[in-house]
Design an enzyme around this catalytic site. Sequence first.
Site, PDB file in Angstrom:
ATOM      1  N   CYS A 118       0.778  -1.297  -0.043  1.00 37.70           N
ATOM      2  CA  CYS A 118       0.031   0.004  -0.131  1.00 37.70           C
ATOM      3  C   CYS A 118       0.944   1.197  -0.172  1.00 37.70           C
ATOM      4  O   CYS A 118       1.825   1.360   0.737  1.00 37.70           O
ATOM      5  CB  CYS A 118      -1.053   0.107   1.264  1.00 37.70           C
ATOM      6  SG  CYS A 118      -2.203  -1.138   1.268  1.00 37.70           S
ATOM      7  N   ARG A 132       6.256  -0.845  -4.019  1.00 37.33           N
ATOM      8  CA  ARG A 132       5.968  -1.306  -2.277  1.00 37.33           C
ATOM      9  C   ARG A 132       4.878  -2.646  -2.599  1.00 37.33           C
ATOM     10  O   ARG A 132       4.605  -3.159  -1.556  1.00 37.33           O
ATOM     11  CB  ARG A 132       4.967  -0.237  -1.809  1.00 37.33           C
ATOM     12  CG  ARG A 132       5.975   0.886  -1.610  1.00 37.33           C
ATOM     13  CD  ARG A 132       5.159   2.044  -1.057  1.00 37.33           C
ATOM     14  NE  ARG A 132       4.665   1.904   0.534  1.00 37.33           N
ATOM     15  CZ  ARG A 132       5.346   1.929   1.507  1.00 37.33           C
ATOM     16  NH1 ARG A 132       6.758   2.498   1.528  1.00 37.33           N
ATOM     17  NH2 ARG A 132       4.793   1.571   2.844  1.00 37.33           N
ATOM     18  N   TRP A 172      -3.161  -2.457  -1.506  1.00 36.40           N
ATOM     19  CA  TRP A 172      -2.767  -3.960  -1.322  1.00 36.40           C
ATOM     20  C   TRP A 172      -3.967  -4.590  -0.533  1.00 36.40           C
ATOM     21  O   TRP A 172      -4.136  -4.170   0.726  1.00 36.40           O
ATOM     22  CB  TRP A 172      -1.454  -4.245  -0.561  1.00 36.40           C
ATOM     23  CG  TRP A 172      -0.865  -5.537  -0.249  1.00 36.40           C
ATOM     24  CD1 TRP A 172      -1.411  -6.204   0.543  1.00 36.40           C
ATOM     25  CD2 TRP A 172      -0.023  -6.375  -1.154  1.00 36.40           C
ATOM     26  NE1 TRP A 172      -0.851  -7.657   0.679  1.00 36.40           N
ATOM     27  CE2 TRP A 172      -0.068  -7.508  -0.207  1.00 36.40           C
ATOM     28  CE3 TRP A 172       0.761  -6.370  -2.098  1.00 36.40           C
ATOM     29  CZ2 TRP A 172       0.939  -8.687  -0.563  1.00 36.40           C
ATOM     30  CZ3 TRP A 172       1.817  -7.193  -2.508  1.00 36.40           C
ATOM     31  CH2 TRP A 172       1.708  -8.479  -1.781  1.00 36.40           C
ATOM     32  N   ASN A 202      -3.590   3.262   4.921  1.00 36.59           N
ATOM     33  CA  ASN A 202      -2.846   1.904   4.672  1.00 36.59           C
ATOM     34  C   ASN A 202      -3.030   1.022   6.398  1.00 36.59           C
ATOM     35  O   ASN A 202      -2.961   1.908   7.323  1.00 36.59           O
ATOM     36  CB  ASN A 202      -1.322   2.308   4.834  1.00 36.59           C
ATOM     37  CG  ASN A 202      -1.084   2.660   3.294  1.00 36.59           C
ATOM     38  OD1 ASN A 202      -1.922   2.541   2.502  1.00 36.59           O
ATOM     39  ND2 ASN A 202       0.022   3.327   3.067  1.00 36.59           N
ATOM     40  N   GLY A 203      -2.920   0.024   6.232  1.00 36.67           N
ATOM     41  CA  GLY A 203      -2.955  -0.584   7.729  1.00 36.67           C
ATOM     42  C   GLY A 203      -4.368  -1.537   7.780  1.00 36.67           C
ATOM     43  O   GLY A 203      -5.233  -1.779   6.946  1.00 36.67           O
ATOM     44  N   GLU A 223      20.345 -17.001   0.937  1.00 38.44           N
ATOM     45  CA  GLU A 223      19.985 -15.523   0.179  1.00 38.44           C
ATOM     46  C   GLU A 223      19.901 -15.655  -1.110  1.00 38.44           C
ATOM     47  O   GLU A 223      18.938 -15.134  -2.001  1.00 38.44           O
ATOM     48  CB  GLU A 223      20.871 -14.502   0.647  1.00 38.44           C
ATOM     49  CG  GLU A 223      20.764 -13.179   0.038  1.00 38.44           C
ATOM     50  CD  GLU A 223      19.190 -12.616  -0.015  1.00 38.44           C
ATOM     51  OE1 GLU A 223      18.504 -13.067   0.817  1.00 38.44           O
ATOM     52  OE2 GLU A 223      19.004 -11.657  -0.664  1.00 38.44           O
ATOM     53  N   LYS A 251      16.471 -15.141  -3.298  1.00 31.44           N
ATOM     54  CA  LYS A 251      16.566 -14.234  -4.653  1.00 31.44           C
ATOM     55  C   LYS A 251      16.070 -15.035  -5.736  1.00 31.44           C
ATOM     56  O   LYS A 251      15.278 -14.604  -6.578  1.00 31.44           O
ATOM     57  CB  LYS A 251      17.966 -13.556  -4.675  1.00 31.44           C
ATOM     58  CG  LYS A 251      18.470 -12.427  -4.826  1.00 31.44           C
ATOM     59  CD  LYS A 251      17.694 -11.283  -4.275  1.00 31.44           C
ATOM     60  CE  LYS A 251      16.907 -11.715  -3.006  1.00 31.44           C
ATOM     61  NZ  LYS A 251      16.625 -10.631  -2.316  1.00 31.44           N
ATOM     62  N   GLU A 279      12.060 -16.064  -5.567  1.00 31.61           N
ATOM     63  CA  GLU A 279      11.315 -14.986  -5.650  1.00 31.61           C
ATOM     64  C   GLU A 279      11.056 -13.932  -7.147  1.00 31.61           C
ATOM     65  O   GLU A 279       9.969 -13.678  -7.500  1.00 31.61           O
ATOM     66  CB  GLU A 279      11.448 -13.806  -4.530  1.00 31.61           C
ATOM     67  CG  GLU A 279      12.698 -13.002  -4.485  1.00 31.61           C
ATOM     68  CD  GLU A 279      12.956 -12.016  -3.221  1.00 31.61           C
ATOM     69  OE1 GLU A 279      13.748 -11.815  -3.135  1.00 31.61           O
ATOM     70  OE2 GLU A 279      11.719 -11.777  -2.840  1.00 31.61           O
ATOM     71  N   HIS A 314      20.228 -35.942   4.369  1.00 28.27           N
ATOM     72  CA  HIS A 314      19.215 -36.171   5.339  1.00 28.27           C
ATOM     73  C   HIS A 314      17.815 -36.160   4.972  1.00 28.27           C
ATOM     74  O   HIS A 314      16.826 -35.868   5.617  1.00 28.27           O
ATOM     75  CB  HIS A 314      19.376 -35.485   6.662  1.00 28.27           C
ATOM     76  CG  HIS A 314      20.510 -35.688   7.341  1.00 28.27           C
ATOM     77  ND1 HIS A 314      20.946 -36.871   7.934  1.00 28.27           N
ATOM     78  CD2 HIS A 314      21.813 -35.053   7.580  1.00 28.27           C
ATOM     79  CE1 HIS A 314      22.340 -36.956   8.416  1.00 28.27           C
ATOM     80  NE2 HIS A 314      22.778 -35.727   8.170  1.00 28.27           N
ATOM     81  N   LYS A 348       7.652  -4.776  -1.375  1.00 29.56           N
ATOM     82  CA  LYS A 348       8.776  -4.350  -0.691  1.00 29.56           C
ATOM     83  C   LYS A 348       8.884  -4.140   0.666  1.00 29.56           C
ATOM     84  O   LYS A 348      10.003  -4.483   1.214  1.00 29.56           O
ATOM     85  CB  LYS A 348       9.343  -3.019  -1.719  1.00 29.56           C
ATOM     86  CG  LYS A 348      10.726  -2.673  -1.213  1.00 29.56           C
ATOM     87  CD  LYS A 348      11.672  -3.113  -1.829  1.00 29.56           C
ATOM     88  CE  LYS A 348      13.117  -2.643  -1.555  1.00 29.56           C
ATOM     89  NZ  LYS A 348      13.954  -3.554  -1.752  1.00 29.56           N
TER      90      LYS A 348
HETATM   91  C1  G6P Z   1       9.786  -8.065   2.061  1.00 28.57           C
HETATM   92  C2  G6P Z   1      10.910  -7.855   1.060  1.00 28.57           C
HETATM   93  C3  G6P Z   1      12.017  -8.570   1.442  1.00 28.57           C
HETATM   94  C4  G6P Z   1      12.504  -8.120   2.425  1.00 28.57           C
HETATM   95  C5  G6P Z   1      11.487  -8.513   3.525  1.00 28.57           C
HETATM   96  C6  G6P Z   1      12.271  -7.716   5.119  1.00 28.57           C
HETATM   97  O1  G6P Z   1       9.211  -9.237   2.163  1.00 28.57           O
HETATM   98  O2  G6P Z   1      10.096  -8.301  -0.271  1.00 28.57           O
HETATM   99  O3  G6P Z   1      12.877  -8.221   0.265  1.00 28.57           O
HETATM  100  O4  G6P Z   1      13.630  -8.893   2.621  1.00 28.57           O
HETATM  101  O5  G6P Z   1      10.402  -7.690   3.334  1.00 28.57           O
HETATM  102  O6  G6P Z   1      12.253  -6.564   4.998  1.00 28.57           O
HETATM  103  P1  G6P Z   1      12.922  -5.448   5.680  1.00 28.57           P
HETATM  104  O7  G6P Z   1      12.718  -4.018   5.069  1.00 28.57           O
HETATM  105  O8  G6P Z   1      12.546  -5.265   7.164  1.00 28.57           O
HETATM  106  O9  G6P Z   1      14.666  -5.810   5.389  1.00 28.57           O
END
Ligand code: G6P
Length: 579
Positions: A2, A27, A75, A101-102, A453, A457, A460, A476, A574
């Site tokens: 949002c 976002r 959103w 938002n919220g 990570e 990546k 996603e 395992h 984001k």
């Molecule tokens: C969302 C984003 C991720 C991010 C996570 C934590 O899921 O899509 O890319 O790692 O939030 O975000 P932050 O801003 O707390 O690092």
Amino acid sequence: MCGIIGYVGSGRASQIITDGLKRLEYRGYDSVGIAVRTGPGRLEVRKDKGMVEEISTALRFTSIDGNLGLGHTRWATHGAVCKENAHPHADCSGNIILAHNGVIENYSKLRDDLASKGHKFASQTDSEVIAHLIEENAKTQPLVKAFIRSIKQLEGSYAIVAMGASDTEERLFMARRNSPLVIGAGKGEMLCASDIPAMLKYTRTFIPLQEGDIAVLSRHGYKIYADDGSEATRKQITVDWDVEMAQKGGYPHFMLKEITDQKHFINESLASDVSGAWKLIDAHERVDIIAAGTSYHAGIMLSYLLQNSGKVAQAFIASDYPFIAKPDKKTLLLAISQSGETADVLQALRFGRGCKKIAITNVVGSTITTLADCVVFLNAGPEVGVAATKTFTAQLAVIYKMFYGKDKLKELSGLIETMLAHDGEIKAIAQKIAGKENAFFIARGRNVPIAYEGSLKFKEVTYIHSEAYPGGELKHGTLSLITEGVPVVALAPKDETLPKLFGNIREAKARGAFILSITDDDEVKKESDISISLPPGMDPILYPFALIVPLQLLAYHTSVLRGINPDRPRNLAKSVTVE
Ligand code: G6P
């Protein structure tokens, strides 16, 4: 997740708001809308589900005249994705209009009360209830008072921007609790938005609201009221980010720009002051690290380094922290959050009442900075792509600085540049794996958070199922999934983990896996179907930095080859501001 933007001044509100909506897209959202006051007593609202470009063009957002307005990217949380549920929302008479938002937790009770007083609702959202609540309260008091009174009746989280068609002046009313909202102060014009980059084109001066704040903006200035209704002053901040930094600058995607940018920003990150954080760490018996997503992977790395230096430390998934941990005064809470707004992280920090807190974040003025005793900034510039890339490397950089000092890390920028030069090779590798259904990432020791990570990546932005494991865990369970042609990405630098990881590579190879290694070892290269070389003779402490860059590029290129927009992967946002 949002986004809100509001404007009051002498400029064309519809233009400024539409532009801001585009900047808030990253976002994550499913619907978009705008409201502009076109004259005393008149408001024009246009909204629908869909993307900003498409909807703003189809509904001719910028053709609306007026100097006061607000816009929203939604959103969905309460109610389906449809035009009726898109913001802005109005009261019965169409006088009060707002974006929210919220999540309003007591909305159902408020809705029932208001319905019994004759209010008619046009959507299924919790947000619309707020417009009717203000309308109800405004029957007996002036708009400012009615707004403040209404906010006091809300439970839950909110960032709200509202305006009145028949208000005596052109004003925006704002309120925030557990959802970000920042004022942007221009010359003869005021803005407000969910984040700073949406307003950068108009000002560099910002006033982040605090939890519980209410504010009223006019083109001449702003007034802030604290939780208890008294007038309050809040710190004004100036940011040195410019609009360019938040734009693609010739790259096809933000993700590629941000991966490439790492070579520059890393030096800014290394300049960050970590001394205060280190003092706090030193003064505590135990460190609980709290984070989500990519930041959690940086947190795991930090926990390894702390454990290695003899500290009791553990990395927690923020959303689970309150169910698992029992922090006391001897516990230091260290939160890592790129945005500084992730609801799970903020909740976990609040859970550690009475504990000292450190925040590692990229965003000046973000909520996390108000909760922490000590803040370490990443200085990585705005990150727009949903997939965190440069901010992960920046997190590693400030974490490594705490343990190794800046001098040991001065080669980092050059190292990143060397790894970026493998781009062409990686694109060719992406072609080989873009059609696969599964992928596995393996590593050992300190390289494991990088495998986590790299895998995150990859999944996603490519939508290919992917998992990451410490190599020893393969046997395992996961080995049953390794069959002919399944890609196994092995992070195999020549460090103390290599002999054992080599065994895991052979196990996978024996089952027909397609081995992609990132290595500086000739034997591993021979065993692999394809390799990306690490620079010969590099300093072993820098391996994690050298490993992450090709993994980011691999995810990026595979995504693009599969026809996906890596900047906006489906279902992801984001900044995740709900729990
Ligand atoms: C969302 C984003 C991720 C991010 C996570 C934590 O899921 O899509 O890319 O790692 O939030 O975000 P932050 O801003 O707390 O690092």
